[in-house]
Scaffold this active site. Structure first.
Site, mmCIF file in Angstrom:
data_model
loop_
_atom_site.group_PDB
_atom_site.id
_atom_site.type_symbol
_atom_site.label_atom_id
_atom_site.label_comp_id
_atom_site.label_asym_id
_atom_site.label_seq_id
_atom_site.Cartn_x
_atom_site.Cartn_y
_atom_site.Cartn_z
ATOM 1 N N ASN A 13 0.868 -1.182 0.000
ATOM 2 C CA ASN A 13 0.000 0.000 0.000
ATOM 3 C C ASN A 13 0.906 1.233 0.000
ATOM 4 O OD1 ASN A 13 -1.817 2.031 0.516
ATOM 5 N ND2 ASN A 13 -2.342 1.345 2.584
ATOM 6 N N TRP A 14 0.946 1.912 -1.144
ATOM 7 C CA TRP A 14 1.866 3.055 -1.271
ATOM 8 C C TRP A 14 1.304 4.316 -0.642
ATOM 9 C CZ3 TRP A 14 3.476 2.308 -7.167
ATOM 10 C CH2 TRP A 14 4.148 1.083 -7.271
ATOM 11 N N LYS A 15 0.048 4.261 -0.249
ATOM 12 C CA LYS A 15 -0.624 5.423 0.375
ATOM 13 C C LYS A 15 -0.461 6.657 -0.506
ATOM 14 C CE LYS A 15 -0.073 3.191 4.805
ATOM 15 N NZ LYS A 15 0.070 3.293 6.243
ATOM 16 N N HIS A 99 -9.400 1.085 5.551
ATOM 17 C CA HIS A 99 -8.082 1.255 6.176
ATOM 18 C C HIS A 99 -8.207 2.203 7.365
ATOM 19 C CE1 HIS A 99 -3.929 2.456 6.796
ATOM 20 N NE2 HIS A 99 -3.580 1.346 6.166
ATOM 21 N N GLU A 101 -6.550 4.606 8.319
ATOM 22 C CA GLU A 101 -6.363 6.037 8.004
ATOM 23 C C GLU A 101 -7.644 6.623 7.414
ATOM 24 O OE1 GLU A 101 -2.787 5.418 5.767
ATOM 25 O OE2 GLU A 101 -1.764 4.886 7.634
ATOM 26 N N GLU A 171 -5.192 -5.256 11.053
ATOM 27 C CA GLU A 171 -4.137 -4.269 11.254
ATOM 28 C C GLU A 171 -4.393 -3.513 12.552
ATOM 29 O OE1 GLU A 171 -2.191 -2.896 7.374
ATOM 30 O OE2 GLU A 171 -4.067 -1.799 7.515
ATOM 31 N N GLY A 177 2.776 1.937 11.022
ATOM 32 C CA GLY A 177 3.756 3.015 10.893
ATOM 33 C C GLY A 177 4.509 3.340 12.171
ATOM 34 N N SER A 217 3.648 -2.362 10.463
ATOM 35 C CA SER A 217 5.105 -2.423 10.656
ATOM 36 C C SER A 217 5.739 -3.727 10.168
ATOM 37 C CB SER A 217 5.475 -2.156 12.121
ATOM 38 O OG SER A 217 5.075 -0.851 12.478
ATOM 39 N N GLY A 238 2.887 -1.280 4.346
ATOM 40 C CA GLY A 238 2.853 0.149 4.042
ATOM 41 C C GLY A 238 4.254 0.649 3.721
ATOM 42 N N GLY A 239 4.888 1.290 4.697
ATOM 43 C CA GLY A 239 6.195 1.936 4.516
ATOM 44 C C GLY A 239 7.219 1.102 3.758
#
Ligand code: PGA
Length: 257
Positions: A13-15, A99, A101, A171, A177, A217, A238-239
């Site tokens: 997920n590149w957000k 998600h 966010e 999640e 993150g 993470s 993610g990251g």
């Protein structure tokens, strides 16, 4: 169906990171470094504006595409929204929904997420429904209640055949993150709970087909051990998915055991 029968799924997920040129660079690196004999299904979720170009870049590969969100209506006066049909037309097979966010910054409710899940299935997109508790909820020992509510409302009114493909990502919000991952037993407990809930709500054969992901993470260093946890069929990253070398190591987790 055992865990071995479900194809492992790793989603990047590149957000809201990188524009078109960054997306092309990322996906080109991924394509060049990916071992195509790998049995893992790989999905990337770039920003909307990169979807079409990324879909062309991956057309000869096994990499598949996901949207990061969508609206539940097909078209109309909904300024700024993107429908499932548009995602499909841009080359998506999957869509990430609910998600944390989206829940946190855009106040998405379980009811709204459910409308999106239903609309995704109607558009022949595979929803990746994200659920998970906040830190306060875990501390108050509310985790399983929170997850149950998110499942119950998020999956309401779905046809049984929709469950043959649907993906659920656990999640914990406090792990996203933050560099903090839950203990193995904590992930195992929730994943067992989800599988059990699906069996009760639908039936065992259907529940056994559903792929359950863990997210929060995920790094090259913990991917192999996370994938070994009972009922973990894949990872939502993610990251680390923004660094091709790290993402590749996560996808090739079996070689790094
Ligand atoms: P992270 O994000 O891997 O950067 O923790 C996970 C996610 O938001 O899905």
């Amino acid at each position: 169906m055992d865990k071995e029968m479900r194809q492992p799924l790793i989603v990047g997920n590149w957000k809201m990171n990188g524009g078109l040129s960054d997306s092309i660079r990322l996906v080109t690196n991924l394509k060049n470094q990916l071992n195509e004999k790998n049995q893992v299904e790989v999905v990337v979720a770039p920003p909307f504006t990169s979807l079409h170009s990324v879909s062309i870049a991956i057309s000869e590969t096994k990499i598949r595409l996901a949207g990061q969100n969508m609206f539940w209506e097909e078209s109309g006066a909904y300024t700024g929204e993107i429908s499932g049909l548009f995602l499909k037309e841009s080359g998506c097979d999957f869509v990430i929904l609910g998600h944390s966010e989206r829940r946190q910054f855009f106040k998405e409710s379980d009811e709204q997420i459910n409308l999106k899940v239903q609309a995704a299935c109607k558009s022949e997109l595979i929803p990746i429904l994200c659920i998970g508790e906040k830190l306060k909820e875990r501390q108050a020992k509310e985790t399983l209640n929170v997850v149950e509510k998110q499942l119950k409302i998020g999956l309401k009114d779905l046809a049984i055949h929709d469950f043959e493909t649907i993906v659920i990502a656990y999640e914990p919000v406090w792990a996203i993150g933050t560099g903090e991952t839950p203990q193995t037993e904590q992930i195992e407990e929730v994943h067992h709970f989800i599988r059990g809930w699906l069996k009760r709500y639908f039936d065992a054969p259907t529940a056994n087909m559903t792929r359950l992901l863990y997210g929060g993470s995920v790094q090259p260093e913990n991917a192999a051990s996370l994938m070994q946890i009972d009922e973990v069929d894949g990872l939502l990253v993610g990251g680390a998915s923004l660094h091709t070398e790290d993402f590749i190591k996560i996808i090739h987790f079996e070689e790094n055991r």
